[in-house]
Design an enzyme around this catalytic site. Structure first.
Site, PDB file in Angstrom:
ATOM      1  N   LYS A 141      -1.882  -1.053  -7.765  1.00 20.57           N
ATOM      2  CA  LYS A 141      -2.135  -1.585  -6.422  1.00 20.57           C
ATOM      3  C   LYS A 141      -3.103  -2.751  -6.600  1.00 20.57           C
ATOM      4  O   LYS A 141      -4.323  -2.566  -6.668  1.00 20.57           O
ATOM      5  CB  LYS A 141      -2.765  -0.497  -5.547  1.00 20.57           C
ATOM      6  CG  LYS A 141      -3.073  -0.918  -4.125  1.00 20.57           C
ATOM      7  CD  LYS A 141      -1.867  -0.821  -3.226  1.00 20.57           C
ATOM      8  CE  LYS A 141      -2.262  -1.052  -1.767  1.00 20.57           C
ATOM      9  NZ  LYS A 141      -1.088  -1.083  -0.876  1.00 20.57           N
TER      10      LYS A 141
ATOM     11  N   GLU B 245       2.577  -2.055  -6.098  1.00 18.92           N
ATOM     12  CA  GLU B 245       2.679  -1.953  -4.638  1.00 18.92           C
ATOM     13  C   GLU B 245       1.890  -3.057  -3.962  1.00 18.92           C
ATOM     14  O   GLU B 245       0.699  -3.236  -4.228  1.00 18.92           O
ATOM     15  CB  GLU B 245       2.165  -0.593  -4.161  1.00 18.92           C
ATOM     16  CG  GLU B 245       2.285  -0.419  -2.652  1.00 18.92           C
ATOM     17  CD  GLU B 245       1.606   0.840  -2.157  1.00 18.92           C
ATOM     18  OE1 GLU B 245       1.015   0.796  -1.060  1.00 18.92           O
ATOM     19  OE2 GLU B 245       1.646   1.867  -2.872  1.00 18.92           O
TER      20      GLU B 245
ATOM     21  N   ASP C 139       2.068   0.184   7.128  1.00 20.90           N
ATOM     22  CA  ASP C 139       2.400   1.578   7.445  1.00 20.90           C
ATOM     23  C   ASP C 139       3.903   1.835   7.477  1.00 20.90           C
ATOM     24  O   ASP C 139       4.367   2.743   8.182  1.00 20.90           O
ATOM     25  CB  ASP C 139       1.776   1.996   8.784  1.00 20.90           C
ATOM     26  CG  ASP C 139       0.256   2.044   8.735  1.00 20.90           C
ATOM     27  OD1 ASP C 139      -0.287   2.327   7.649  1.00 20.90           O
ATOM     28  OD2 ASP C 139      -0.381   1.803   9.777  1.00 20.90           O
TER      29      ASP C 139
ATOM     30  N   THR D 147       3.401   3.452   0.079  1.00 19.29           N
ATOM     31  CA  THR D 147       2.721   4.324  -0.883  1.00 19.29           C
ATOM     32  C   THR D 147       3.452   5.639  -1.052  1.00 19.29           C
ATOM     33  O   THR D 147       3.573   6.158  -2.166  1.00 19.29           O
ATOM     34  CB  THR D 147       1.273   4.588  -0.445  1.00 19.29           C
ATOM     35  OG1 THR D 147       0.594   3.329  -0.330  1.00 19.29           O
ATOM     36  CG2 THR D 147       0.542   5.453  -1.452  1.00 19.29           C
ATOM     37  N   LEU D 148       3.961   6.177   0.042  1.00 15.98           N
ATOM     38  CA  LEU D 148       4.745   7.408  -0.027  1.00 15.98           C
ATOM     39  C   LEU D 148       5.953   7.219  -0.936  1.00 15.98           C
ATOM     40  O   LEU D 148       6.202   8.018  -1.850  1.00 15.98           O
ATOM     41  CB  LEU D 148       5.195   7.794   1.384  1.00 15.98           C
ATOM     42  CG  LEU D 148       5.973   9.094   1.520  1.00 15.98           C
ATOM     43  CD1 LEU D 148       5.067  10.290   1.322  1.00 15.98           C
ATOM     44  CD2 LEU D 148       6.652   9.163   2.892  1.00 15.98           C
TER      45      LEU D 148
ATOM     46  N   ASP E 218      -4.497   5.087  -1.143  1.00 11.83           N
ATOM     47  CA  ASP E 218      -3.157   4.745  -1.629  1.00 11.83           C
ATOM     48  C   ASP E 218      -3.162   4.533  -3.144  1.00 11.83           C
ATOM     49  O   ASP E 218      -2.280   5.016  -3.860  1.00 11.83           O
ATOM     50  CB  ASP E 218      -2.653   3.486  -0.937  1.00 11.83           C
ATOM     51  CG  ASP E 218      -2.383   3.697   0.544  1.00 11.83           C
ATOM     52  OD1 ASP E 218      -2.363   4.861   0.998  1.00 11.83           O
ATOM     53  OD2 ASP E 218      -2.195   2.694   1.258  1.00 11.83           O
TER      54      ASP E 218
ATOM     55  N   PRO F   9      12.691  11.666   4.732  1.00 11.71           N
ATOM     56  CA  PRO F   9      12.359  12.316   5.998  1.00 11.71           C
ATOM     57  C   PRO F   9      10.917  12.059   6.401  1.00 11.71           C
ATOM     58  O   PRO F   9      10.093  11.645   5.585  1.00 11.71           O
ATOM     59  CB  PRO F   9      12.584  13.800   5.688  1.00 11.71           C
ATOM     60  CG  PRO F   9      12.299  13.913   4.224  1.00 11.71           C
ATOM     61  CD  PRO F   9      12.797  12.632   3.627  1.00 11.71           C
TER      62      PRO F   9
ATOM     63  N   GLY G 230       5.439   2.865   4.850  1.00 18.95           N
ATOM     64  CA  GLY G 230       5.637   3.981   3.938  1.00 18.95           C
ATOM     65  C   GLY G 230       5.696   3.584   2.479  1.00 18.95           C
ATOM     66  O   GLY G 230       6.235   4.317   1.647  1.00 18.95           O
TER      67      GLY G 230
END
Length: 237
Positions: free
Chosen positions: A37, A120, A12, A16-17, A58, A212, A14
C-alpha cells in the site's frame, strides 16, 4: 513475478477486501505473495518494537495476508494521519507527495521477491498526488497490470465505465474486474451487475468474481475472509 495494481471506482469500493482475498487465493494456489500500500491516509499510533508508529488498517491487512511479511514500512512506506484525500493529508503534515518520491519510497517493497505482488492504490484511478500528478502516473511507472474493483451501488455504472476507459486509454492493461456488494440487498443492484457484466464481457475484460456483502474483516479472525476468497479467481492474462 506477476505484479498487479488494484484500483477502485471510488473510495470504499472494497479494494482492501478484494486485495486481501486475492493474496490469500494466490497463497492457496502455492504462490508466494506480497501486498503493498504505497500511500495510506487514515492511520493510528501502534506500539511496535521500535516504539510508536503510524499504521493503517488496510495496510495491516495486506501485510497479514502476505506470505513474505516484512517490516510494516515496506508494506506501507507513506502513512498519513488524517482519513482524507492523500494529497490533502500530506499537505497538513507538510509532506510533498510526488510520483518520483513515492517510487523511491516503495523500492524496498517492490524489491521483495514474490510470485504474486499486489499494489493497492488509494481511492480511484485518478486520485491526486499533487497538483499535476496522480496515482495513475505511479501505476504507469510500475508497468503493472490493473484490476478494477467496482463497488455495487447507485452510480456505479458510470463510475465503472469511466474508470475502465481511462485506464485503458492510459495504456495500462486492465486484466479483470471484481463486482463487490456494498449492501446485503443485492436485489437493488441486480440490474447494475447485469449491465456491467455484459459491458465488460463485450470489452473482453473478465469478471474475476462477485463478492458478497460483508460488514468488515476482523484481523483476528482470518477465516472470515475465506467467503470472499472462494468467490474470486486470479487473473490469467
Amino acid at each position: 513475478m506477476k505484479r498487479y495494481f488494484i484500483t477502485g471506482t471510488d473510495t470504499d469500493a472494497g479494494k482492501t477486501l478484494v486485495s486481501s482475498a486475492l493474496l490469500q487465493k494466490a497463497q492457496q494456489q502455492g504462490l508466494t505473495t506480497f501486498g503493498l500500500k504505497p500511500v495510506a491516509a487514515g492511520c493510528e499510533h501502534v506500539e511496535t518494537d521500535n516504539g510508536l508508529q503510524w499504521q493503517n488498517e488496510d495496510a495491516q491487512l495486506l501485510r497479514q495476508y502476505s506470505t513474505e511479511q516484512q517490516e510494516y514500512t515496506r508494506h506501507n512506506p507513506i502513512a498519513l494521519q488524517a482519513a482524507i484525500a492523500p494529497h490533502i493529508a500530506a499537505e497538513q503534515e507538510n509532506i510533498t507527495l510526488s510520483n518520483s518520491d513515492l517510487l523511491a519510497a516503495c523500492q524496498p517493497g517492490l524489491g521483495v521477491a514474490a510470485d504474486f505482488q499486489l499494489i493497492e492504490g488509494a481511492g480511484g484511478w485518478l486520485v491526486p498526488l499533487n497538483n499535476t500528478e496522480t496515482l495513475a502516473d505511479f501505476a504507469a511507472e510500475l508497468d503493472a497490470e490493473v484490476i478494477l474493483v467496482v463497488g455495487l451501488r447507485l452510480g456505479c455504472i458510470n463510475h465503472a465505465l469511466l474508470s475502465a476507459q481511462v485506464i485503458q486509454n492510459s495504456g495500462a492493461k486492465l486484466v479483470g474486474w471484481v463486482a463487490n456488494s456494498l449492501s446485503a440487498n443485492m436485489e437493488a443492484q441486480a440490474g447494475n451487475l447485469a449491465f456491467l457484466s455484459q459491458w465488460f464481457e463485450q470489452q473482453q475484460i473478465p469478471l474475476l468474481g462477485h463478492t458478497p456483502y460483508v460488514a468488515g474483516i476482523d484481523r483476528t479472525q482470518p477465516q472470515q475472509l475465506q467467503t470472499i476468497t472462494d468467490c474470486l479467481t486470479l487473473p490469467t492474462a
